[in-house]
Every structure is written in structure tokens, then in C-alpha cells.
Design a protein around this motif. Structure first.
Motif, PDB file in Angstrom:
ATOM      1  N   ASP A 168      76.568  26.144  11.351  1.00 41.57           N
ATOM      2  CA  ASP A 168      77.794  26.506  10.631  1.00 41.57           C
ATOM      3  C   ASP A 168      78.149  27.980  10.799  1.00 41.57           C
ATOM      4  N   LEU A 169      77.121  28.847  10.823  1.00 40.14           N
ATOM      5  CA  LEU A 169      77.381  30.283  10.924  1.00 40.14           C
ATOM      6  C   LEU A 169      77.737  30.710  12.344  1.00 40.14           C
ATOM      7  N   GLY A 170      77.198  29.998  13.335  1.00 39.17           N
ATOM      8  CA  GLY A 170      77.468  30.370  14.713  1.00 39.17           C
ATOM      9  C   GLY A 170      76.573  31.480  15.231  1.00 39.17           C
ATOM     10  N   HIS A 171      75.531  31.833  14.489  1.00 46.29           N
ATOM     11  CA  HIS A 171      74.599  32.867  14.933  1.00 46.29           C
ATOM     12  C   HIS A 171      73.246  32.620  14.270  1.00 46.29           C
ATOM     13  N   GLY A 172      72.234  33.341  14.767  1.00 48.23           N
ATOM     14  CA  GLY A 172      70.889  33.165  14.242  1.00 48.23           C
ATOM     15  C   GLY A 172      70.767  33.623  12.801  1.00 48.23           C
ATOM     16  N   THR A 173      69.839  32.987  12.076  1.00 49.64           N
ATOM     17  CA  THR A 173      69.642  33.331  10.673  1.00 49.64           C
ATOM     18  C   THR A 173      68.213  33.031  10.258  1.00 49.64           C
ATOM     19  N   TRP A 174      67.716  33.816   9.290  1.00 45.04           N
ATOM     20  CA  TRP A 174      66.377  33.623   8.747  1.00 45.04           C
ATOM     21  C   TRP A 174      66.438  32.754   7.499  1.00 45.04           C
ATOM     22  N   SER A 175      65.453  31.895   7.328  1.00 44.94           N
ATOM     23  CA  SER A 175      65.341  31.097   6.104  1.00 44.94           C
ATOM     24  C   SER A 175      64.654  31.916   5.013  1.00 44.94           C
ATOM     25  N   GLU A 176      64.713  31.420   3.796  1.00 42.92           N
ATOM     26  CA  GLU A 176      63.914  32.003   2.731  1.00 42.92           C
ATOM     27  C   GLU A 176      62.428  31.758   3.052  1.00 42.92           C
ATOM     28  N   PRO A 177      61.551  32.708   2.794  1.00 43.26           N
ATOM     29  CA  PRO A 177      60.115  32.468   3.011  1.00 43.26           C
ATOM     30  C   PRO A 177      59.626  31.282   2.170  1.00 43.26           C
ATOM     31  N   TYR A 178      58.670  30.539   2.710  1.00 43.27           N
ATOM     32  CA  TYR A 178      58.131  29.365   2.015  1.00 43.27           C
ATOM     33  C   TYR A 178      56.667  29.198   2.400  1.00 43.27           C
ATOM     34  N   PHE A 179      55.948  28.414   1.604  1.00 37.21           N
ATOM     35  CA  PHE A 179      54.540  28.140   1.877  1.00 37.21           C
ATOM     36  C   PHE A 179      54.444  26.784   2.553  1.00 37.21           C
ATOM     37  N   ASP A 180      53.927  26.761   3.770  1.00 34.85           N
ATOM     38  CA  ASP A 180      53.860  25.532   4.567  1.00 34.85           C
ATOM     39  C   ASP A 180      52.663  24.688   4.119  1.00 34.85           C
ATOM     40  N   GLY A 182      50.336  21.662   3.602  1.00 37.25           N
ATOM     41  CA  GLY A 182      50.059  20.454   4.351  1.00 37.25           C
ATOM     42  C   GLY A 182      50.194  20.639   5.846  1.00 37.25           C
ATOM     43  N   GLY A 183      50.831  21.746   6.275  1.00 37.42           N
ATOM     44  CA  GLY A 183      50.947  22.043   7.693  1.00 37.42           C
ATOM     45  C   GLY A 183      49.977  23.140   8.057  1.00 37.42           C
ATOM     46  N   GLY A 184      50.538  24.377   8.138  1.00 33.76           N
ATOM     47  CA  GLY A 184      49.659  25.506   8.424  1.00 33.76           C
ATOM     48  C   GLY A 184      48.996  26.069   7.182  1.00 33.76           C
ATOM     49  N   ASN A 185      49.477  25.641   5.996  1.00 35.89           N
ATOM     50  CA  ASN A 185      48.954  26.164   4.726  1.00 35.89           C
ATOM     51  C   ASN A 185      49.014  27.697   4.698  1.00 35.89           C
ATOM     52  N   ILE A 186      50.117  28.230   5.179  1.00 37.75           N
ATOM     53  CA  ILE A 186      50.300  29.681   5.199  1.00 37.75           C
ATOM     54  C   ILE A 186      51.727  29.996   4.785  1.00 37.75           C
ATOM     55  N   LEU A 187      51.942  31.267   4.424  1.00 35.91           N
ATOM     56  CA  LEU A 187      53.274  31.757   4.096  1.00 35.91           C
ATOM     57  C   LEU A 187      54.027  32.013   5.402  1.00 35.91           C
ATOM     58  N   MET A 188      55.278  31.495   5.488  1.00 34.33           N
ATOM     59  CA  MET A 188      56.028  31.672   6.724  1.00 34.33           C
ATOM     60  C   MET A 188      57.516  31.710   6.429  1.00 34.33           C
ATOM     61  N   ALA A 189      58.283  32.090   7.451  1.00 32.76           N
ATOM     62  CA  ALA A 189      59.743  32.067   7.403  1.00 32.76           C
ATOM     63  C   ALA A 189      60.229  31.599   8.763  1.00 32.76           C
ATOM     64  N   THR A 190      61.380  30.936   8.786  1.00 29.29           N
ATOM     65  CA  THR A 190      61.889  30.333  10.016  1.00 29.29           C
ATOM     66  C   THR A 190      63.164  31.041  10.454  1.00 29.29           C
ATOM     67  N   TYR A 191      63.211  31.400  11.752  1.00 25.45           N
ATOM     68  CA  TYR A 191      64.421  31.952  12.346  1.00 25.45           C
ATOM     69  C   TYR A 191      65.034  30.879  13.236  1.00 25.45           C
ATOM     70  N   SER A 192      66.326  30.575  13.020  1.00 25.16           N
ATOM     71  CA  SER A 192      67.021  29.538  13.776  1.00 25.16           C
ATOM     72  C   SER A 192      68.218  30.145  14.483  1.00 25.16           C
ATOM     73  N   ASP A 212      58.986  29.690  13.811  1.00 24.55           N
ATOM     74  CA  ASP A 212      58.351  29.844  12.502  1.00 24.55           C
ATOM     75  C   ASP A 212      57.406  31.035  12.568  1.00 24.55           C
ATOM     76  N   MET A 213      57.709  32.074  11.808  1.00 28.32           N
ATOM     77  CA  MET A 213      56.892  33.284  11.824  1.00 28.32           C
ATOM     78  C   MET A 213      55.905  33.256  10.661  1.00 28.32           C
ATOM     79  N   ALA A 214      54.616  33.320  10.993  1.00 28.31           N
ATOM     80  CA  ALA A 214      53.587  33.408   9.953  1.00 28.31           C
ATOM     81  C   ALA A 214      53.653  34.783   9.304  1.00 28.31           C
ATOM     82  N   LEU A 215      53.575  34.797   7.968  1.00 25.62           N
ATOM     83  CA  LEU A 215      53.733  36.045   7.226  1.00 25.62           C
ATOM     84  C   LEU A 215      52.429  36.603   6.702  1.00 25.62           C
ATOM     85  N   ASP A 216      51.268  36.083   7.180  1.00 28.46           N
ATOM     86  CA  ASP A 216      50.001  36.621   6.691  1.00 28.46           C
ATOM     87  C   ASP A 216      49.831  38.087   7.114  1.00 28.46           C
ATOM     88  N   TRP A 217      50.308  38.417   8.333  1.00 30.90           N
ATOM     89  CA  TRP A 217      50.240  39.816   8.765  1.00 30.90           C
ATOM     90  C   TRP A 217      51.105  40.714   7.888  1.00 30.90           C
TER      91      TRP A 217
END
Length: 658
Positions: A168-180, A182-192, A212-217
Motif C-alpha cells: 500500500d505504501l509503495g516503499h519499504g517499511t519496518w514492522s513493530e518489534p515482536y517476540f518470535d 515458537g520460531g526463533g524465540n527471540i526479539l526481532m523486527a521485519t523489514y518489507s 527479519d532482523m534479530a534484535l538480541d544484538w
């Protein structure tokens, strides 16, 4: 014989009484005066040390926050750059399924901060026989990258926010950070990032590339940012959600607004409002982590909408100041006791010969400087003292007269400074009903009053007039000439004349009564709030810079005008320019480019341009602070040699562009 004997003891008693009274008063006066001076010095030292330490701490925290924001922004942008690059490749070339799988796998392998990545095509966008095509590579275990295909009856990724928002935006955007979970079980954020395909000679949306960028660092890095004993840092998202915090129970479970509400902390809420609106600044609020009033220094992380805050408690900073003050009080008390003994001894030794001077000196001490002093003919210390008193009496009268004159002059200068400041626009934003324009300005006079000025006013509902000027000379004459020039400009500009005609009329009026042979350089422009069209005229002033939205800076072409007040009947040409949404202007006086370092080297326009090239996307407030910081650092310990005035404008777009 008996009568004479009775008179002698009475005279001796009176003499002892006088001596005791003089010694006592001398002791009390010296000790009280010294105690008052010491108390004032201690209070002054405490407040000055407190102010300097807080200012230094604020600068340190600001530099730390900027450094951290730049570091985080660099890592985040490096992660986002890969999906953007893949989106460009996919938009310009067709890839087979194996090639797409290799691209995604390579993306995850090459980026240590990327937990997973996918190229998700629109329905039937890759294969007419397959509704879903979204290979997702992720780090299953340390050193292991696995593949999972997204899409199906239970996972319609076409309706997911990570797919819909970039579409809808026509450009890349970051999601709100979330805790994955059942998957990686880590804090991450997604850039689309979206990509397109050419269909019917048009570029149409074809899918989304994610990382999906891991936010542990990021948690570890922010946790490492510490200032003083109990300072700390934390990170919030665009919505105010806490991403990292010393108290782990707050992460993703609290927002900065919920903390402020639960603590009933209005100061923290004001800081939170500014942070989620990409504000940069310093606030003061109570911190439950440090359990004391603390300073919050915050700045936004570029391109993500996140904001980083560095917190340092006030108590940490003032511990050393309080300890130093107590030590000074102890030393002052000990010194006062010793001083008391010395004063008592001295006062007793000099009281007897000073009886003849006591009456006159008491009158002088009460402020009666015309009291006649007794004639003392001796040539010893008493005679010298009497002569010195007489000389002091005359000098003190002259000094007080001169002092009163200086106080009156300084008072007049202070009034002039307040008057000068009051006639300049000081309320920002100046036009709250016009959100399409952002304006900020600062003037730092080299003396109590200066010859620079700026002005901002509405010519009509669709046009804003703005000006900046520099009067020759300094001090009160320059300030008066400045006020006269500003008044003439305003009264002329509201008539709807062109900038060149305004400067022509103001110049003619200034030349009529310019007996002091003063002149003023003046830039005046009119900006159309709806179209971004700019008309301007320049009367010998430094050409302003245009700050483009892409981060570049360029000088406005000159109009060939001469300073006002020099020659009558001059004509001033008008030039035009066009601002695009997000473009801005920086107007300044030569106090910026001619600021000198301790060795006498000038700041120069070239250095100013270098500073402006780093200010992409900043608000006028941030632009001016950055310029003034650069000039201040360049000047270092050198005294300010000229008035410094800066005016920044950013046009965000009018109705025509909308």
C-alpha cells in the motif's frame, strides 16, 4: 585629693569600656562580613559547579545518544538495504525458482543480523498454477539455515501486515518489534520492501521481499550504554512500545505511555509524546529505575521510527558537588575560628590609639562620606591611617559616583537588550494554522545588544514573508538602526509589493536621515505556501542555502543587490526559485561564516556547506542547533566577535502538491 582620686578610676573605666566596645564591634563586623562572603562564595561555587556539571553531562549524553543512534541506524539500514536491492533486481529481471531460492538463502547467510528472509509473490504472481510462492529461509539452529514455504489455508500471507503495508505504501517499511515465540524465540523486527513487474507497459505490484532482523544484538548494545553510576539507555518503537530496557519485564509488555500513566508522571508523558513524534531533545522527569529525578536525552533512529533515550540521574552528577561543598564548609569553619582569634588579638592591640578616630569612622561606615576627620599630627601608623582615611574618603566618593554611572549605563543596556529581543519573533511555530511550513530562528548578539535581526510574518493567508539582516557596527547604534530597518520592512512588505520593490523603498527611506553613514545587508523573500514558489531579493547579504529533501545543499543565486542605506535610488532585482515538499532554506549572517577559532581562522562558507550536507531530513530546530553547535565547537575558547543569527525554514508541501 579625694575628688581627684575618684575621677581617675571613672576615666579609666570609660576608657576600658570604649576599648572593649571597639574591639567587639571590629571582631563582629570582620567575622560577619567574612562569613557572609564565604557563604556567598560557597553558594556561588555550588550553583556554578552544579550548572557546569549538568551542562557537561547533557553534552556527554547527547553525544552518546547521537553516536548510538548512528550506530543502530547504520546496522538497521544495512539490513534493510538487501531487501531494497533484491526488490530492484526482481523488478528488472525474471528469475527461476532455483535462482530465487539461492537469492534468499544467500541473503540470510551474508547478514549476521538477519534471522530469516523471503521473497513473497502476489497471488499467482510467480506461477499461474500456484497461488502461493514464498520460500522462507531462516536460522533454525546456530550454523544451520532451513527452508519453509509460507502460504496455505491457515496462513494467507497476502492479508498479513508485513505484506500489505509495503504494497500500500509503495516503499519499504519496518514492522513493530515482536517476540518470535515458537520460531526463533527471540526479539526481532521485519523489514518489507515491495517489487514490481512490467505488465501492459506498466509497473505493477508483484510481491514483497522481507528481512527479519534479530534484535538480541540491539538489546546487548543498548544495555552497554551507561552514563555515570546508575545511568542507562532504552529504546522504544514508533508506537511507544519498549523494545529494550534495564527492566526486562517492560520489554514488549509496556509502552512508555503506560509507564508514565501508572507512575502519574506528567513530565515523562511529555517526553514520550516528543519521542514518538521523532523529536530530538532533553527532558527532565523522575526515573523509577534510578529512583531520582533524571535527565532524558533522546534522538530518533533513522528510517525505523524508533527512538533511543539515554537517562542519567541528577543525584549521580551532584554527589561530587555536595561532597566538595561539605569539604569547603569544613575548611571555612576552621578558617573562621582561626580568623576570629586573630581578629580579636589585632582589634585589642589597635583599639587604644584608634579612639580618636572612632566617631568619624563610624559616621563614614554609616555612609556619611562628608563627615570631617580629626586632625592627627603624629607621623606614626596612626597618622598614616588618618591620612589614608582622608584619601579613602575622597576616593570612595569618586568611586561611588562612577559606580552609580556605570550601573545606570548597564541598566540601560539591559533594558535595550530586552527590548531588542522582544521585537523579534520568539514564538515557534509562528503560524500554528499553517502546518505546511516549519520555521525556527536564533540570534546570539556579540554584546548586550546587536545589529542582526530576522523577521517572519504573513503577507496574506497564502504567503509568508521572511527576512534576515546585518547592520554595520555593533552596540546601541546598530540596534537602533536594526529596529528602524525592521519597522520599515514590515510596513512596506504588507502592501503586497515584490521583494525588490520593498528593498528599493526601504533603501530610499534609510538614506533620507542616515547621518551616521550606517548601512545594512538584507535578504527578503516571499514563499507561496501552496506551491512552494519563492520570490526573493538580496541587498548585499550572504546568499542563503537551499536544503533539498535528498540531503544536498546549494546556494540561492544572487540578485546583484547592494547594501541598503548607502546610495539613494538603487533598484533591486527579484529572482525566483521553487521548493519541493521537504525542501528548506537556511539564512544566516556573516557571524556564522566569519566565526574565528583561537588561532584566528574563519569558519568559512565551505565548512558551513559541509555541515549542511549532513542534515538530511532534520527539522529547522535541529538544523539550527547543528549549525550553532558546529560554530561553537569551531570557536572553542575564542570570544564571539560578531552577532550570530540563523533562520531555518522547511516547506512540507501545499494543497497543490497534495
Amino acid at each position: 585629693m579625694t575628688e581627684k582620686a575618684s575621677v581617675a578610676p571613672a576615666a579609666a573605666a570609660a576608657t576600658r569600656k570604649v576599648r572593649r566596645g571597639l574591639a567587639f564591634r571590629l571582631t563582629v563586623l570582620v567575622f560577619a562580613g567574612g562569613g557572609t562572603v564565604v557563604a556567598l562564595m560557597l553558594a556561588y561555587n555550588y550553583h556554578v559547579a552544579r550548572r557546569l556539571i549538568l551542562a557537561e553531562a547533557e553534552r556527554g549524553a547527547t553525544n552518546l545518544a547521537r553516536s548510538a543512534v548512528n550506530h543502530v541506524g547504520a546496522v538497521v539500514q544495512s539490513t534493510a538495504r538487501v531487501p531494497d536491492y533484491l526488490g530492484v533486481l526482481l523488478s528488472n529481471s525474471d528469475y527461476t525458482e532455483d535462482e530465487i531460492l539461492a537469492l534468499v538463502r544467500t541473503t540470510v547467510e551474508a547478514s549476521p543480523t538477519t534471522y530469516g528472509s523471503t521473497i513473497a509473490f502476489a497471488p499467482y504472481g510467480f506461477d499461474r498454477q500456484r497461488q502461493y510462492f514464498a520460500p522462507y529461509f531462516y536460522r533454525k539452529d546456530p550454523g544451520t539455515i532451513d527452508l519453509r514455504w509460507l502460504g496455505g489455508d491457515t496462513y494467507h500471507y497476502f492479508t498479513m501486515s508485513w505484506f500489505e503495508r509495503p504494497r500500500d505504501l509503495g516503499h519499504g517499511t519496518w514492522s513493530e518489534p515482536y517476540f518470535d515465540e515458537g520460531g526463533g524465540n527471540i526479539l526481532m523486527a521485519t523489514y518489507s520492501a515491495p517489487f514490481t513487474r512490467i505488465s501492459d507497459a506498466q509497473a505493477r505490484f508483484a510481491g514483497v521481499v522481507t528481512a527479519d532482523m534479530a534484535l538480541d544484538w540491539l538489546e546487548a548494545y543498548v544495555a552497554s550504554l551507561r552514563l555515570y553510576n546508575s545511568g542507562y539507555a532504552f529504546l522504544i518503537s514508533k508506537a511507544g512500545t519498549i523494545i529494550t530496557h534495564p527492566r526486562r519485564e517492560y520489554v514488549l509488555r509496556e509502552t512508555i505511555f503506560s509507564l508514565a500513566e501508572r507512575q502519574r508522571n506528567a513530565d515523562l508523558r511529555r517526553i514520550a509524546e516528543d519521542m514518538v513524534h521523532d523529536g530530538t531533545g532533553v527532558g527532565r522527569a523522575y526515573s523509577t529505575v534510578a529512583e531520582s529525578d533524571s535527565f532524558f536525552v533522546y534522538a530518533p533512529v533513522p528510517s525505523t521510527g524508533w527512538t533511543l533515550a539515554v537517562v542519567f540521574p541528577e543525584d549521580d552528577l551532584l554527589d561530587d558537588v555536595v561532597a566538595l561543598t561539605y569539604a569547603q564548609i569544613g575548611l571555612a569553619t576552621t578558617g573562621g575560628a582561626l580568623l576570629l582569634l586573630v581578629v580579636v588579638a589585632i582589634s585589642r592591640s589597635i583599639a587604644r590609639p584608634l579612639v580618636t578616630l572612632s566617631t568619624a569612622t563610624e559616621e563614614i561606615a554609616r555612609g556619611n562620606l562628608d563627615t570631617p576627620l580629626p586632625e592627627v599630627r603624629s607621623t606614626d601608623e596612626i597618622g598614616t591611617l588618618a591620612t589614608a582615611f582622608r584619601q579613602m574618603q575622597g576616593d570612595l566618593k569618586a568611586y561611588l559616583a562612577e559606580h552609580d554611572q556605570l550601573v545606570a549605563i548597564r541598566s540601560e543596556l539591559d533594558v535595550a537588550r530586552r527590548i531588542q529581543q522582544s521585537i523579534l519573533p520568539r514564538r515557534f511555530p509562528p503560524f500554528p494554522d499553517h502546518p505546511e511550513i516549519e520555521i525556527f530562528a536564533e540570534m546570539l548578539p556579540a554584546r548586550e545588544v546587536g545589529g542582526d535581526f530576522y523577521d517572519i510574518f504573513l503577507v496574506d493567508d497564502a504567503h509568508v514573508g521572511f527576512a534576515i539582516a546585518d547592520v554595520s557596527g555593533k552596540g546601541i547604534p546598530a540596534a537602533i538602526f536594526m529596529a528602524m530597518t525592521r519597522t520599515l520592512l514590515r510596513s512596506t512588505a504588507v502592501s503586497g509589493l515584490t521583494p525588490g520593490e520593498c528593498l528599493r523603498r526601504v533603501n530610499r527611506l534609510l538614506c533620507l536621515e542616515n547621518n551616521a553613514a550606517m548601512f545594512v545587508t538584507l535578504f527578503y523573500g516571499i514563499l507561496d505556501l501552496e506551491s512552494g514558489h519563492l520570490d526573493y531579493a538580496n541587498g548585499g547579504h550572504n546568499p542563503p542555502f537551499v536544503l533539498r529533501a535528498d540531503g544536498s545543499a546549494e546556494s540561492l543565486p544572487g540578485t546583484g543587490g547592494t547594501a541598503l542605506g548607502v546610495l539613494d535610488h538603487l533598484h533591486y532585482g527579484v529572482a525566483t526559485s521553487r521548493l519541493q515538499p521537504g525542501d528548506g532554506l537556511l539564512l544566516y549572517t556573516d557571524g556564522v561564516t566569519e566565526a574565528m577559532d583561537p588561532e584566528g581562522s574563519l569558519f568559512t562558507e565551505a565548512r558551513l556547506r559541509v555541515v549542511l550536507d549532513t542534515l538530511k531530513g532534520l527539522t529547522p530546530v535541529a538544523v539550527i542547533h547543528a549549525v550553532l553547535d558546529a560554530v561553537d565547537k569551531w570557536g572553542s575558547t575564542a570570544p564571539q566577535s560578531d552577532d550570530v543569527t540563523v533562520l531555518a525554514i522547511r516547506w512540507t508541501g501545499g494543497e497543490a502538491d497534495a
